[in-house]
Design an enzyme around this catalytic site. Structure first.
Site, PDB file in Angstrom:
ATOM      1  N   ARG A  31       0.811  -1.213   0.000  1.00 39.90           N
ATOM      2  CA  ARG A  31       0.000   0.000   0.000  1.00 39.90           C
ATOM      3  C   ARG A  31       0.856   1.280   0.000  1.00 39.90           C
ATOM      4  O   ARG A  31       0.349   2.370  -0.205  1.00 39.90           O
ATOM      5  CB  ARG A  31      -0.948  -0.009   1.214  1.00 39.90           C
ATOM      6  CG  ARG A  31      -2.093  -0.997   1.057  1.00 39.90           C
ATOM      7  CD  ARG A  31      -2.805  -1.281   2.369  1.00 39.90           C
ATOM      8  NE  ARG A  31      -2.092  -2.247   3.202  1.00 39.90           N
ATOM      9  CZ  ARG A  31      -2.489  -2.637   4.413  1.00 39.90           C
ATOM     10  NH1 ARG A  31      -3.582  -2.124   4.940  1.00 39.90           N
ATOM     11  NH2 ARG A  31      -1.786  -3.533   5.100  1.00 39.90           N
ATOM     12  N   TYR A 408      41.005  18.529  -7.693  1.00 44.25           N
ATOM     13  CA  TYR A 408      40.753  17.257  -8.384  1.00 44.25           C
ATOM     14  C   TYR A 408      41.383  17.305  -9.756  1.00 44.25           C
ATOM     15  O   TYR A 408      41.118  18.220 -10.548  1.00 44.25           O
ATOM     16  CB  TYR A 408      39.231  17.064  -8.483  1.00 44.25           C
ATOM     17  CG  TYR A 408      38.808  15.745  -9.050  1.00 44.25           C
ATOM     18  CD1 TYR A 408      39.325  14.542  -8.558  1.00 44.25           C
ATOM     19  CD2 TYR A 408      37.863  15.683 -10.082  1.00 44.25           C
ATOM     20  CE1 TYR A 408      38.912  13.333  -9.068  1.00 44.25           C
ATOM     21  CE2 TYR A 408      37.442  14.471 -10.598  1.00 44.25           C
ATOM     22  CZ  TYR A 408      37.972  13.297 -10.095  1.00 44.25           C
ATOM     23  OH  TYR A 408      37.558  12.105 -10.610  1.00 44.25           O
TER      24      TYR A 408
HETATM   25  C1  UD1 Z   1      -1.623  -6.755  11.065  1.00 46.87           C
HETATM   26  C2  UD1 Z   1      -2.525  -7.676  11.876  1.00 46.87           C
HETATM   27  C3  UD1 Z   1      -3.791  -6.929  12.261  1.00 46.87           C
HETATM   28  C4  UD1 Z   1      -3.433  -5.675  13.023  1.00 46.87           C
HETATM   29  C5  UD1 Z   1      -2.449  -4.796  12.238  1.00 46.87           C
HETATM   30  C6  UD1 Z   1      -1.914  -3.687  13.124  1.00 46.87           C
HETATM   31  C7  UD1 Z   1      -2.082  -9.916  11.011  1.00 46.87           C
HETATM   32  C8  UD1 Z   1      -2.614 -11.052  10.232  1.00 46.87           C
HETATM   33  N1  UD1 Z   1      -2.846  -8.838  11.103  1.00 46.87           N
HETATM   34  O1  UD1 Z   1      -2.309  -6.449   9.867  1.00 46.87           O
HETATM   35  O2  UD1 Z   1      -4.623  -7.763  13.048  1.00 46.87           O
HETATM   36  O3  UD1 Z   1      -4.617  -4.946  13.308  1.00 46.87           O
HETATM   37  O4  UD1 Z   1      -1.314  -5.572  11.824  1.00 46.87           O
HETATM   38  O5  UD1 Z   1      -1.143  -2.785  12.403  1.00 46.87           O
HETATM   39  O6  UD1 Z   1      -1.000 -10.007  11.526  1.00 46.87           O
HETATM   40  N2  UD1 Z   1       5.219  -9.079   7.715  1.00 46.87           N
HETATM   41  C9  UD1 Z   1       6.248  -9.983   7.610  1.00 46.87           C
HETATM   42  N3  UD1 Z   1       6.073 -11.107   6.867  1.00 46.87           N
HETATM   43  C10 UD1 Z   1       4.914 -11.378   6.218  1.00 46.87           C
HETATM   44  C11 UD1 Z   1       3.858 -10.452   6.336  1.00 46.87           C
HETATM   45  C12 UD1 Z   1       4.031  -9.310   7.095  1.00 46.87           C
HETATM   46  O7  UD1 Z   1       7.325  -9.788   8.170  1.00 46.87           O
HETATM   47  O8  UD1 Z   1       4.838 -12.435   5.560  1.00 46.87           O
HETATM   48  C13 UD1 Z   1       5.421  -7.847   8.521  1.00 46.87           C
HETATM   49  C14 UD1 Z   1       5.250  -6.579   7.693  1.00 46.87           C
HETATM   50  O9  UD1 Z   1       6.497  -6.170   7.154  1.00 46.87           O
HETATM   51  C15 UD1 Z   1       4.713  -5.576   8.713  1.00 46.87           C
HETATM   52  C16 UD1 Z   1       4.018  -6.456   9.735  1.00 46.87           C
HETATM   53  O10 UD1 Z   1       4.447  -7.779   9.524  1.00 46.87           O
HETATM   54  O11 UD1 Z   1       5.731  -4.852   9.330  1.00 46.87           O
HETATM   55  C17 UD1 Z   1       2.513  -6.379   9.614  1.00 46.87           C
HETATM   56  O12 UD1 Z   1       2.119  -6.761   8.317  1.00 46.87           O
HETATM   57  P1  UD1 Z   1       0.963  -6.024   7.548  1.00 46.87           P
HETATM   58  O13 UD1 Z   1       0.809  -6.681   6.227  1.00 46.87           O
HETATM   59  O14 UD1 Z   1       1.156  -4.567   7.579  1.00 46.87           O
HETATM   60  O15 UD1 Z   1      -0.286  -6.448   8.457  1.00 46.87           O
HETATM   61  P2  UD1 Z   1      -1.675  -5.734   8.569  1.00 46.87           P
HETATM   62  O16 UD1 Z   1      -2.501  -6.121   7.405  1.00 46.87           O
HETATM   63  O17 UD1 Z   1      -1.479  -4.296   8.830  1.00 46.87           O
HETATM   64 CA    CA Z   2       0.238  -2.940   8.976  1.00 45.24          CA
END
Ligand code: UD1
Ligand code: CA
Length: 474
Positions: A31, A408
């Site tokens: 996003r 230089y």
């Molecule tokens: C996540 C939570 C959601 C919460 C929100 C808060 C889950 C399934 N959902 O959603 O409940 O309300 O955060 O901000 O966890 N990441 C990895 N590996 C992956 C996927 C993600 O390291 O395979 C890391 C991303 O880099 C990020 C964090 O995990 O820093 C959160 O991932 P993101 O995709 O932003 O989760 P949200 O959809 O925001």
């Molecule tokens: Ca997030």
């Protein structure tokens, strides 16, 4: 009461060695619509991830802080070389639960008993909030404790579903709301900050599935699995606190940055720094400004800059890693990076000081002067239109307008040395390597290719000829 609290804190401290931190930072951050890993996007010139490490390092030693990286992992490692030895690589980003699966063996290997997991996209997080989460997890012997918050607009977040008696039942992701009627209206959301009992994770991690709207392994499904096998799950509700907001889009990034900016400026005003046009002043979290300094917006000061008492920094100045001595005056539209400016110096307007430049006390660098990797000793001046590169300028020396050090030769950089109290006439080219002795004078318009001894006059230009004009038509 106080004793009780102290005992609790002691217990936490005693166990601290067994607490690990894990930052989830492997995602691309789709996003953000950018090729840069989300966690490297900057707020007040520091990467988002820097703030998260900062919060964790309030309560854990660096050796206990691990990170899951994936998308752009090399860039992330480059930005955080000290953390990189504790990076766990998640080749495919199959979800936050999968990220934890990847790191789990490494954590067990190191004998940790509690694990604080933090989304890498929560830059406003503070160490105190993590303390409270850890304490709640330990007091209530929770298999899983997590931070929840109340949001007027919960869109995008996982919703915390509770039973009628108020116990946590599940977290339902925004994209899965259709599968859980009624959850849409819930305003209590998951902040993405958890404390896990490491031993209780082992079987449950293997039980994660990806049967959901996004086809991902959710860390939040661990709650369903824990409850199903009689585990204890606790939500620490932190209310409306904005420090838990996650950053998913440029708009959210800038929203968080504005909050950080505002807080920093408020702190400075409270501490006795005069900040004009405070809304337009952006100061990084590691910058120190002493009481009695005066700043005018718009202005940006970043990195490990240090502004001492009585210094004045005018509007439209940009600086990073700059040390500004007491009572120095940095005038409008100047640009300073990795430099030291001594007491009472004057810089600008419109000056550029590049890395490894040192101005000793009382030195002056004026408009349209660029200085790189050079030292101006006390009282030396370069007031107009000059370039000084790889140059040592002695005390009280005067560099005339238009002086250029030719440092230089197309391949290598060479040094110019200008002795104290010497005077370099306007529009002089000093072809390095070259040395001008003390108290010498160089005539305007000279091209100096050989050393000039002390107390001498050097003139190196063609002699002026005055010839009679030929009349047209003669
Ligand atoms: C996540 C939570 C959601 C919460 C929100 C808060 C889950 C399934 N959902 O959603 O409940 O309300 O955060 O901000 O966890 N990441 C990895 N590996 C992956 C996927 C993600 O390291 O395979 C890391 C991303 O880099 C990020 C964090 O995990 O820093 C959160 O991932 P993101 O995709 O932003 O989760 P949200 O959809 O925001
Ligand atoms: Ca997030």
């Amino acid at each position: 009461m106080v004793n009780n609290l102290n005992r609790q804190l002691d217990a936490i401290m005693a166990q601290r060695g067994h607490v690990a931190g894990l930052v989830l930072a492997a995602g691309k951050g789709t996003r953000m619509k950018s090729d840069k890993p989300k966690v490297l996007h900057r707020l007040l010139d520091e990467p988002m991830l820097w703030y998260v490490y900062q919060a964790l390092s309030r309560l854990l030693p660096e050796a206990n802080i691990f990170s899951v990286v994936g998308f752009g992992s090399q860039e992330v490692a480059k930005a955080f070389p000290h953390q990189a030895e504790r990076f766990v690589f998640q080749e495919q980003q199959l979800g936050t639960g999968h990220a934890l699966q990847c790191a789990y063996p490494r954590l067990v290997e190191n004998g940790f008993s509690k694990l604080l997991v933090v989304n890498g996209d929560a830059p406003l997080l503070t160490g105190q909030a993590l303390e409270r989460l850890l304490a709640a997890s330990q007091e209530q012997a929770a298999d899983i404790a997590f931070i929840s918050l109340e949001l007027a607009d919960p869109t995008g977040y996982g919703r915390v579903v509770r039973t009628e008696s108020g116990d946590v039942q599940a977290i339902v992701e925004d994209k899965d709301l259709a599968s859980r009627p009624g959850a849409q209206a819930i305003q209590e959301v998951n902040a993405g900050i958890y404390c896990f009992d490491v031993a209780a994770l082992v079987d449950r991690l293997e039980g994660l599935s990806n049967q959901n709207a996004q086809g991902e392994y959710y860390i939040t499904e661990l709650i369903d699995l824990a409850l199903a096998s009689g585990g204890r799950v606790v939500a620490v509700n932190e209310g409306e606190d904005e420090q838990f907001l996650g950053v998913n889009s440029p708009r959210e990034l800038i929203g968080c940055e504005e909050l950080l900016k505002q807080r920093r400026v408020d702190q400075l005003l409270d501490s006795g720094v005069t900040v004009h046009a405070p809304d337009l002043v952006r100061i990084g979290p590691e910058v120190s400004v002493e009481p009695g300094a005066e700043l005018s917006g718009p202005l940006e000061i970043f990195g490990r800059s240090r502004i001492e008492a009585g210094a004045r920094v005018d509007s439209n100045v940009w600086m990073r890693d700059a040390g500004i001595g007491p009572s120095a005056w940095i005038r409008q539209f100047s640009h300073l990076e990795s430099v030291q400016v001594g007491q009472g110096c004057q810089v600008g307007p419109y000056a550029r000081l590049r890395p490894e430049t040192v101005l000793e006390d009382g030195a002056k660098v004026g408009n349209f002067v660029e200085v790189k990797k050079s030292r101006l000793a006390a009282g030396a001046k370069a007031n107009h239109l000059a370039y000084l590169g790889d140059t040592q300028v002695g005390e009280q020396a005067n560099i005339g307008a238009g002086t250029i050090t030719c440092n230089y030769d197309g391949k290598n950089k060479h040094v110019t040395t200008i002795g104290s109290k010497s005077f370099i006439g306007s529009n002089t080219a000093l072809v390095a390597p070259v040395e001008i002795g003390e108290e010498s004078l160089v005539g305007a318009g000279s091209v100096i290719t050989r050393d000039v001894p002390g107390k001498s006059l050097a003139v190196a230009r063609s002699k002026q000829k005055n010839l009679p004009l030929k009349k047209v038509g003669d």
